[in-house]
Design a protein around this motif. Structure first.
Motif, short mmCIF file in Angstrom:
data_model
loop_
_atom_site.label_atom_id
_atom_site.label_comp_id
_atom_site.label_asym_id
_atom_site.label_seq_id
_atom_site.Cartn_x
_atom_site.Cartn_y
_atom_site.Cartn_z
N ARG A 189 -5.11 -0.66 4.07
CA ARG A 189 -6.47 -0.52 4.62
C ARG A 189 -6.62 0.92 5.07
O ARG A 189 -5.67 1.71 5.05
CB ARG A 189 -6.74 -1.50 5.74
N ASP A 190 -7.85 1.22 5.47
CA ASP A 190 -8.13 2.61 5.82
C ASP A 190 -7.33 3.02 7.05
O ASP A 190 -7.11 2.23 7.96
CB ASP A 190 -9.63 2.76 6.10
N ALA A 191 -6.94 4.26 7.03
CA ALA A 191 -6.14 4.79 8.14
C ALA A 191 -6.99 4.85 9.41
O ALA A 191 -8.17 5.17 9.36
CB ALA A 191 -5.62 6.16 7.78
N ARG A 192 -6.36 4.54 10.54
CA ARG A 192 -7.07 4.57 11.82
C ARG A 192 -6.46 5.64 12.71
O ARG A 192 -5.32 6.05 12.51
CB ARG A 192 -6.93 3.22 12.52
N SER B 151 0.86 -1.19 0.00
CA SER B 151 0.00 0.00 0.00
C SER B 151 0.90 1.24 0.00
O SER B 151 2.08 1.16 0.30
CB SER B 151 -0.89 -0.01 1.24
N GLY C 13 -0.63 5.29 7.15
CA GLY C 13 -1.62 6.34 7.39
C GLY C 13 -2.22 6.32 8.78
O GLY C 13 -2.96 7.23 9.17
N ASP C 14 -1.93 5.27 9.55
CA ASP C 14 -2.44 5.23 10.93
C ASP C 14 -1.76 6.32 11.75
O ASP C 14 -0.57 6.58 11.59
CB ASP C 14 -2.12 3.87 11.56
N PRO D 111 -11.04 9.72 11.90
CA PRO D 111 -11.40 8.53 11.11
C PRO D 111 -11.03 7.24 11.84
O PRO D 111 -9.95 7.15 12.42
CB PRO D 111 -10.56 8.69 9.84
N HIS D 112 -11.94 6.30 11.81
CA HIS D 112 -11.77 4.96 12.39
C HIS D 112 -11.11 5.02 13.77
O HIS D 112 -10.00 4.56 13.98
CB HIS D 112 -10.92 4.09 11.46
N SER E 291 -0.86 9.20 -4.14
CA SER E 291 -1.72 8.11 -4.60
C SER E 291 -1.12 7.45 -5.83
O SER E 291 -0.26 8.02 -6.51
CB SER E 291 -3.11 8.66 -4.92
#
Lengths: 295, 638
Positions: B88-91, B2, B130-131, B186-187, B7
């Motif tokens: 996966r999506d950043a937390r 990732s 991105g976490d 986010p998350h 991007s």
């Protein structure tokens, strides 16, 4: 180097020194000025021959007639001027190099001319290049004429293509008197040098070969993408110069030089290779030491 | 793989543009340097020999272009900050590390806190692309040790900064802090790392689900939408503790004191213990103590006498049953307390003669009484006494020391006399005031009494309807005034009279009320001090400066033991204990159920996700550039 500075006072001193040194070098071999093989009105006895009608009675050997009862004429060696032709390649390729090869060649020619003139030889300078027919320095003798030699050499501007065969061909036909022909050139002749040297030999000249080589041209330090232009023909070629290519070029140049030496050696022609980095006086001494130039 | 940086689309676009420009530059014919040579034919011969390798020559140009393109691709990849593993999506993660006293338990090596920090470091190492995370230290004053970070080195630094304390954890504040940080992010994920020995009452108020759509109650801890995870640390409940330790001097005999010790076992097995009581390091008493599993036992030591000030109660393993460490948490095996200093109060009685009063004052063993007639009163006397009692005499100016006035009169009265009341009946008493402790004024008879008019800050101790008869004031000096002459009442005949006098003198001395035998760690401490600032030296010798407000130095103590509070008024020693049965109950919770949901262990922390490749890519690009430079200069690729 401007041509006027080629023959300054220091150069003249060097020439005088060369002359003195060369005399010492060759004193064991050559005691006097040159003698021709002709017999004539000299003072040195050479041979006898039979009397024929019309011979000068002053040369009749009366002593022999008294002992043997035969009429013999005494023959003497006739002293004669030696003709030295200095054939100088004045093509555009001689202009290249650092310093330009032509400058070095001029100095060498001037030195040889000085030595010749000092020995009371007749010196003639013949520039060789396409389009230079007829422009030569006529035979001259006497040490005092060296300045004329200088003047001629100063006025010599290199240019035109190299064609040794054509230049030598013209020379041999124009020169009635035989003698030593010193060919000073870089021998960058597309048509080859063999014809020119053979011509000299066939016409009973005594050729000497002096190859002028610029170390920078023998082992160039170029690198990268280049467009090389032949200074004589204007031929253009794109080259990517790599160390390996440079090494190959150096080998090729060496082969050219060694080919010339082999050719001359096979035919008994004295051949000298002069790098412009070598001082010209050192070259002249080497030429004298190795012999052949002066008898 | 990732990408945490640019991007993929922008990377591809950038690479395509740069590659096109690069290729164009390669295709464009460069203007070559012109060199004049004397004999081009010689070059021609050399080149003719090498014509056979012209295909390789062309290939070399392509190789050079390819090397450049690879270099470009490496740089583009580095700009994308690629990470290995599944993207996966950043937390947004709040790592809450319990740093309370129970985390000092040594059932984990070296202790629970270090183990928790180790687990936290593993989590940080496994943060995804991105976490972002932050570390919250959960102790008596939970605090975030930094901002939201994605830099694992910074997060590790925050984790390293979590230091152990001797105080209980304030879970509620910790969770509220985490909720505040995570709200709107986010998350959001909160991870509790600890032994789970937290108050059930707090956990029950946590709200994780938002299914009914209603706002939670004010008392609820709002973690709706937050993914709350729990990472248990600890393995043993092996602990016995002193959960209560109190000491006090007898009011009537201050040379003696009594001590109360309470110990509790949190083990699953019986314990055989030795309870030691020390005064200034000297053993005063040793008792054998047998505690069953979970049993609590109290010991009372009455009538102890001694001149020491520092008391220490310590639980030790019974030497008859084996030596070695007592339990996993040595912190609560000891408790400290300070005895109030033994000091006799010098009291000056300015009175024409009042046997009732002198008799009552002489009863107080802690007071040294001297009497002068009112005519001999001189304000300069005040410097030699700790308190003064004016009996029927009102000095022209109030003295600079605590004073008790009996029936003050005139304009110099400390409380303005607003008139007199005949035969009043006491109707209201300020029972909670220390002066009125154990004092009953019911049915008190008197012929008359002055009526005081109070100022803001004055306290009415006893009133008859709206008429204030007994008043007290705390500043600038503690002052108490009775509006009547005791000889014209039946007060001297009551028990309340000497008690009231003793209370007044104790209140003047100030110690008894404000001195606390021991403070509890994790609670706000208020220690009498002078000036604006005080320096507190903890048992380990570390000092901190604390503000002094209204004569009290205020701080939250975190260490068990004797502390020294230095201020302009001098040095003062205080004792601090854990004294929390909840904290001493170190049994770790294997699982936590919050808002009807069992908290899962943290997931999605893969160390490979954290591995940053960009540096390696840039290094590879650099190496390639060096190689290209070398081959170019060696004419290998041209």
């Amino acid at each position: 180097m401007p041509s006027a500075a080629l023959f300054d006072e220091a150069f003249l001193k060097k020439l005088e020194y060369l002359y003195v040194v060369s005399k010492k070098v060759f004193s064991g071999r050559i005691r006097a000025e040159r003698r021709s093989r002709k017999t004539g009105s000299g003072v040195e006895f050479a041979d006898h021959r039979g009397y024929t009608t019309g011979d000068d009675l002053r040369y009749l050997d009366w002593g022999v007639y008294g002992r043997l009862g035969r009429l013999l004429i005494r023959l003497f060696e006739e002293e004669e001027d030696l003709h030295i032709y200095l054939l100088l390649d004045a093509s555009a390729s001689m202009r290249t190099g650092r310093p330009p090869k032509i400058d070095y060649a001029r100095q060498v020619v001037a030195a040889l001319a000085y030595v010749g003139l000092s020995n009371l030889d007749r010196i003639s300078i013949v520039p060789l290049a396409v389009g230079r027919d007829g422009r030569r320095m006529p035979p001259t003798r006497g040490k005092g004429r060296i300045f004329k030699v200088f003047e001629f050499l100063r006025g010599l501007e290199p240019g035109g293509a190299t064609d040794l065969s054509a230049g030598v061909g013209a020379f041999v036909h124009e020169s009635k008197r035989r003698g030593v022909a010193v060919l000073v050139s870089d021998f960058y002749d597309p048509a080859g040098y063999e014809g020119a040297l053979n011509l000299l030999r066939y016409h009973r000249f005594e050729p000497f070969v002096l190859q002028v080589v610029d170390p920078g041209e023998a082992r160039p330090s170029l690198l990268g993408d280049l467009e090389i232009i032949d200074c004589e023909t204007g031929e253009v070629r794109e080259v990517t110069v790599s160390p390996r290519l440079l090494a190959a070029f150096a080998r090729e140049h060496q082969a050219l030089c060694e080919g010339l030496e082999a050719f001359c050696s096979a035919r008994g022609i004295p051949c000298f290779r002069a790098e412009t980095s070598t001082p010209f006086d050192e070259l002249i001494l080497r030429v004298f030491r190795e012999g052949g130039f002066l008898r | 793989m990732s990408f945490a940086g640019a991007s993929l689309v922008s990377l591809a676009t950038g690479f395509a543009l740069a590659a096109a420009a690069l290729t164009t530059l390669y295709v464009l014919k460069l203007r070559l340097r012109r060199v004049e040579v004397p004999f081009a034919r010689l070059w021609a011969r050399v080149l003719a020999e090498r014509e056979s390798s012209s295909l390789w020559r062309r290939l070399r140009r392509i190789v050079s272009l390819l090397v450049q393109l690879v270099l470009l691709a490496l740089l583009a990849l580095a700009a994308g900050d690629p990470r290995l593993g599944r993207g996966r999506d950043a937390r947004t993660i709040a790592i809450v590390i319990d740093a309370s006293a129970s985390m000092r338990a040594t059932d984990e090596r070296p202790n629970r806190l270090e183990r928790a920090k180790e687990e936290a470091r593993k989590l940080v190492a496994g943060l995804g692309a991105g976490d972002r995370a932050l570390v919250i230290r959960l102790d008596a004053q939970p605090v975030a040790l930094g901002g939201l970070e994605s830099d694992d080195r910074e997060l590790s630094r925050q984790i390293d900064a979590v230091a152990p304390t001797d105080a209980p954890a304030d879970l509620e504040r910790g969770l509220r802090l985490a909720g505040d940080v995570l709200r709107g992010q986010p998350h959001p994920t909160a991870i509790l790392i600890g032994d789970g020995a937290w108050p059930r009452e707090v956990l029950d108020r946590v709200r994780l689900r938002a299914d009914d759509g209603r706002a939670p109650a004010l008392s609820a801890i709002d973690l709706r939408g937050v993914d709350l995870r729990y990472l248990p640390v600890g393995s043993s409940s092996d602990n016995v503790a002193i959960v209560g330790f109190a000491v006090r001097r007898y009011p009537q005999n201050r040379t003696s004191y009594e001590v109360f010790v309470e110990a509790q076992s949190f083990r699953d097995r019986p314990s055989s213990l030795r309870l030691e009581l020390r005064e200034d390091g000297e053993i005063v008493d040793v008792q054998h103590l047998d505690l069953g599993p979970g049993e609590r036992a109290a010991r009372f030591y009455p009538n102890l006498a001694g001149s020491g000030a520092r008391l220490e109660a310590r639980l030790r393993p019974d030497p008859d049953r084996g030596a070695g460490a007592l339990d996993a948490l040595p912190l609560d095996d000891v408790a400290y307390a300070l005895l109030p200093p033994l000091k006799k109060q010098r009291v000056l009685l300015v009175s024409p003669g009042n046997l009732f009063l002198e008799g009552a004052l002489l009863l107080d063993e802690n007071a040294a009484l001297e009497r002068v007639p009112p005519a001999a009163w001189d304000p300069a006397l005040a410097a030699r006494y700790d308190a003064v009692v004016f009996d029927g005499f009102t000095p022209p100016a109030p003295p600079p020391l605590p004073a008790l006035y009996l029936d003050p009169q005139g304009p110099a009265s400390p409380f303005t006399v607003a008139g007199a009341v005949q035969a009043p009946l006491i109707t209201d008493v300020a029972e909670k005031h220390p002066l009125m402790r154990w004092v009953t004024l019911r049915d008190l008879n008197m012929s008359r009494s002055s009526r005081f008019s109070l100022k803001p800050g004055d306290v009415a101790l006893a009133s008859s309807a709206r008429d204030v008869l007994i008043a007290a004031r705390e500043s600038p000096e503690k002052t108490v005034a009775l509006g009547f002459d005791v000889r014209h009442s039946d007060l001297p005949l009551r028990v309340a009279f000497p008690v009231l006098l003793v209370n007044a003198l104790e209140w003047f001395a100030g110690d008894e009320a404000t001195l606390q035998a021991a403070f509890r760690t994790g609670e706000p401490w208020r220690v009498p001090a002078a000036g604006d600032e005080a320096t507190v030296r903890d048992p380990d010798g570390e000092t901190q400066r604390v503000p002094v407000v209204d004569g009290l130095a205020r701080l939250v103590g975190r260490k068990v033991g004797f502390h020294t509070v230095e201020s302009r008024g001098g040095a003062r020693t205080i004792a601090a204990n854990l004294g929390s049965a909840a904290e001493s109950a170190i049994r770790p919770a294997r699982e936590l159920v919050v808002d009807g949901k069992k908290l899962e262990a943290p997931s999605g922390f893969d160390a490979r996700l954290r591995r940053e490749l960009w540096a390696m890519l840039v290094l590879a690009a650099l190496a390639l550039a060096l190689l290209e430079w070398w081959t170019y200069n060696r004419r290998v690729t041209v």
